[in-house]
Design a protein around this motif. Structure first.
Motif, PDB file in Angstrom:
ATOM      1  N   ALA A  72      -5.461   2.762   1.910  1.00  0.00           N
ATOM      2  CA  ALA A  72      -4.850   2.315   0.662  1.00  0.00           C
ATOM      3  C   ALA A  72      -3.571   1.540   0.948  1.00  0.00           C
ATOM      4  N   ALA A  73      -2.776   2.039   1.888  1.00  0.00           N
ATOM      5  CA  ALA A  73      -1.523   1.362   2.230  1.00  0.00           C
ATOM      6  C   ALA A  73      -1.813   0.041   2.935  1.00  0.00           C
ATOM      7  N   LEU A  74      -2.817   0.060   3.818  1.00  0.00           N
ATOM      8  CA  LEU A  74      -3.136  -1.150   4.575  1.00  0.00           C
ATOM      9  C   LEU A  74      -3.618  -2.261   3.665  1.00  0.00           C
ATOM     10  N   PHE A  75      -4.258  -1.893   2.564  1.00  0.00           N
ATOM     11  CA  PHE A  75      -4.706  -2.926   1.635  1.00  0.00           C
ATOM     12  C   PHE A  75      -3.580  -3.305   0.680  1.00  0.00           C
ATOM     13  N   PHE A  76      -2.742  -2.322   0.357  1.00  0.00           N
ATOM     14  CA  PHE A  76      -1.696  -2.553  -0.644  1.00  0.00           C
ATOM     15  C   PHE A  76      -0.651  -3.556  -0.150  1.00  0.00           C
TER      16      PHE A  76
END
Lengths: 123, 564
Positions: B378-382
């Motif tokens: 989620a963080a890597l996409f955010f």
């Protein structure tokens, strides 16, 4: 340099036929179209080069010697279109093997996406 | 600029990946050796290019005349700041994507034995060769050849495995690319007929003497040819159609590099050959339409890959805007934006590959609840998503501010409209990307799909108790699904996550080191605006060939226009 009308008309005709064929869904037609249009471009390049062949010594009648550069460019372009032709043939063959049709099919992903999400965007 | 000791670095940037491709073909039966060679090649290439960038920033343009033929006659390789900078960025991306692909391939090998992985490495390296060669090409024909190299490699990559879907999706891409190549080659033929040269530096000297109408024709043809490759507004339709069906790493490298090579060619040609900018207005309108129509397409998509493909098209508009302004500030902002966009878009597509692995789909309706399954993902996409949308303080924001400042400085009504259009686009990007992120990661996982659900008719007959039991059943199923997703996320290959993290990190580096990097972009733009610098560098790069006088065969084309 005088570009002959014949050459210009030939280039135009080849281009027209080539692009018409490339608009088809049939990969073999696309390939033929690409070859025709490729030849049109090669002729266009060739129309730059006019005169005696620059092989040995000065031409006897004093006419200007042909510029070899366009011919070098054409050679390269021919090699490139050979590679692309091979690829397109392989692709047409593979497409025929997989789909048993000579033509490129409809976008199944489009259809699937439409089916999968009736109302996407209004949630 | 004459023959420095480090000049041999320049051809290395092209020769290395080419040699790597040849070697990987030889060892195609030994995947481990192949992987080692391809990663090693790109790593060495990156090191060489970083050295080269350092040298170019310090000492100015490197010029190498291949085979010793001086400027207008032979093949010239030129690495000015723009080219060197683009080389470093593109090879970084290629390396990260390669690591990602290898780790994915290694994990998948047992599942899809028929996929010809042995083809992937040579083709990928050929693609890298084509991209590098395009950046340093000193003449139009060499640029054409490098386009063909990278296109042929991309044809193979986009139809990798030869499945029905990939062939179908690849076909329009291939046909459109071939057509644009033919237009490009015709433009070269006409340029040669009009000026007697195709060397960029020579052309930049000779074109002003040519009839402006002819120059406008040449410019239009070149812009169309490059515009197709860069997916500029009227010529973008092939992109969102073909990119999503390719394997994730392939889409990532295409999205990062291929369209940017088109933009690079536009920047180069506009600045060097056609500085008077007779198409400035047209380019601005194209930029506006590319931005707005692209992002409207993105908002309407129901699959992540297609949405990202449309944002890719849309953001090409920003770069085109910077080029169309024609000012140094605009070009500098465009160059910075190109670097930012290469990194961010690649990171996003790599992230989508991870999502597909965890959830088994990239269609929004089937996604949900991934944030609890994999917070890291989620963080890597955010992060890149916010970066793409241009949230401060990310590099997307800095690039856009640079563009808007240049637009306002320009002061024309059209450029002010473009600034407004750009702001709107960036808001819509935020909307599109937040919608995707929210649905994929934040909302609860979707209801169990129709297939798994018991017959609806049963429910109405047997009353409430069955309904509650079914609800409990569904809840259990959902939890099982989430647990499964969590397990899959935990089993994600380290290399894939690592490569994606690295891309995100480099994207953030562009923010952290914005000062020096923007300075490089600024210098590159200034060097571009001073065409004499480029021309001088190319022409002073070697002794003139002995025995070459105006009457020699090479000058026979003199009647066609500027003699040699």
């Amino acid at each position: 340099m005088t570009t002959s009308v014949v050459l210009a008309v030939t280039v135009g005709a080849l281009f027209a036929c080539g692009i018409y064929l490339m608009l088809s869904r049939n990969l073999i037609r696309v390939l033929l179209g690409f070859l025709l249009a490729g030849h049109a471009v090669n002729l266009l390049l060739l129309s730059n080069s006019d005169g005696a062949a620059p092989i040995v010594g000065e031409p006897s009648n004093g006419e200007p010697m042909a510029d070899p550069v366009p011919q070098a460019l054409i050679l390269t372009a021919i090699v490139i279109s050979l590679a692309v032709t091979t690829f397109l043939l392989a692709m047409a063959y593979r497409n025929y093997k997989v789909t048993e049709e000579p033509e490129i099919g409809d976008d199944t992903e489009d259809v699937e996406l439409e089916d999968a999400s009736p109302g996407a965007g209004d949630e | 600029m004459n023959g420095s000791a480090l000049d041999f670095l320049l051809p290395l940037a092209i020769v290395l990946p080419m040699a790597g491709a040849a070697t990987t073909l030889v060892v195609s039966r030994r995947p481990r050796v192949q992987r080692f060679i391809s990663v090693g090649t790109l790593a060495v290439q990156l090191a060489v290019e970083i050295l080269m960038l350092a040298r170019v920033v310090q000492n100015g343009t490197i010029v190498v005349n291949v085979g010793g033929w001086t400027a207008p006659f032979g093949i010239t390789l030129v690495a000015d700041e723009l080219a060197a900078f683009m080389l470093v960025v593109s090879t970084t991306v290629a390396l990260a994507v390669l690591v990602y692909a290898i780790s994915q391939g290694m994990a998948d090998e047992s599942e899809t034995p028929e996929t010809p992985v042995s083809i992937f490495h040579p083709t990928f390296l050929i693609l890298a060769t084509g991209v590098s060669n395009a950046f340093v090409a000193g003449d139009l024909f060499n640029l054409f050849v490098s386009f063909e190299i990278l296109l042929t490699a991309s044809f193979v990559l986009i139809t990798l495995g030869g499945t029905k879907e990939r062939l179908r999706a690849g076909a329009p891409y291939i046909v459109v690319s071939l057509l644009s190549s033919l237009i490009f080659l015709s433009a070269i033929a006409l340029t040669y007929a009009a000026t007697g040269t195709i060397n960029l530096a020579d052309l930049s000297v000779k074109l002003p003497a040519v009839d402006p109408d002819i120059v406008a024709t040449l410019q239009a043809m070149l812009l169309v040819a490059f515009g197709v490759k860069a997916a500029v507004f009227p010529m973008y339709a092939w992109l969102p159609d073909s990119y999503p069906s390719a394997p994730a790493p392939v889409t990532a490298v295409f999205a990062g590099l291929l369209t940017k090579v088109g933009i690079y060619a536009i920047i180069r040609v506009q600045n060097l050959l056609f500085p008077t900018g007779s198409f400035g207005t047209l380019l601005m309108i194209a930029a506006l339409l590319t931005m707005v129509i692209g992002i409207l397409g993105a908002v309407a998509q129901s699959g992540i890959k297609r949405m990202l493909s449309f944002t890719l098209v849309s953001h090409i508009g920003y770069m085109l805007f910077g080029v169309a302004l024609g000012s140094t500030a605009g070009t500098a902002a465009a160059i910075y934006y190109v670097a930012h966009h290469i990194l961010v878009q690649t990171a996003l597509f790599l992230g989508v590959g991870l999502i597909e692995r965890v959830a088994g789909s990239t269609v929004l309706a089937r996604l949900g609840g991934l944030a609890s399954a994999s917070p890291l993902l989620a963080a890597l996409f955010f992060l890149p998503a916010m970066n793409l949308a241009g949230m401060p303080p990310f590099s997307g924001f800095l690039g856009k501010v640079g563009l808007f400042e240049a637009g306002v400085q320009d002061g024309r009504v059209l450029s002010l409209i473009l600034v407004i259009g750009g702001t709107l686009t960036s808001l819509l990007t935020l909307y599109a990307i937040v919608r995707v992120w929210g649905r994929t990661f934040w909302r609860p996982a979707p209801e169990v799909t129709a297939l798994e659900e018991p017959d609806d008719a049963l429910q109405t007959e047997s009353g409430r108790s069955l309904a509650t039991r079914r609800a409990a059943q569904r809840e259990a199923l959902r939890q099982a699904k989430r647990r499964e997703a969590g397990e899959k996320a935990a089993r994600l290959p380290l290399g894939m996550v690592g490569a994606t993290t690295a891309m995100v990190a480099v994207g953030l580096l562009l923010t952290v080191a914005a000062g020096p990097i923007y300075q490089v972009a600024q210098d590159a733009a200034e060097a571009l605006s001073d065409r004499n610098q480029y021309v001088q560098a190319v022409f002073s790069s070697g002794e003139p060939l002995p025995g070459l006088d105006p009457g020699s065969p090479a000058a026979a084309n003199g009647q066609a226009g500027g003699g040699r």
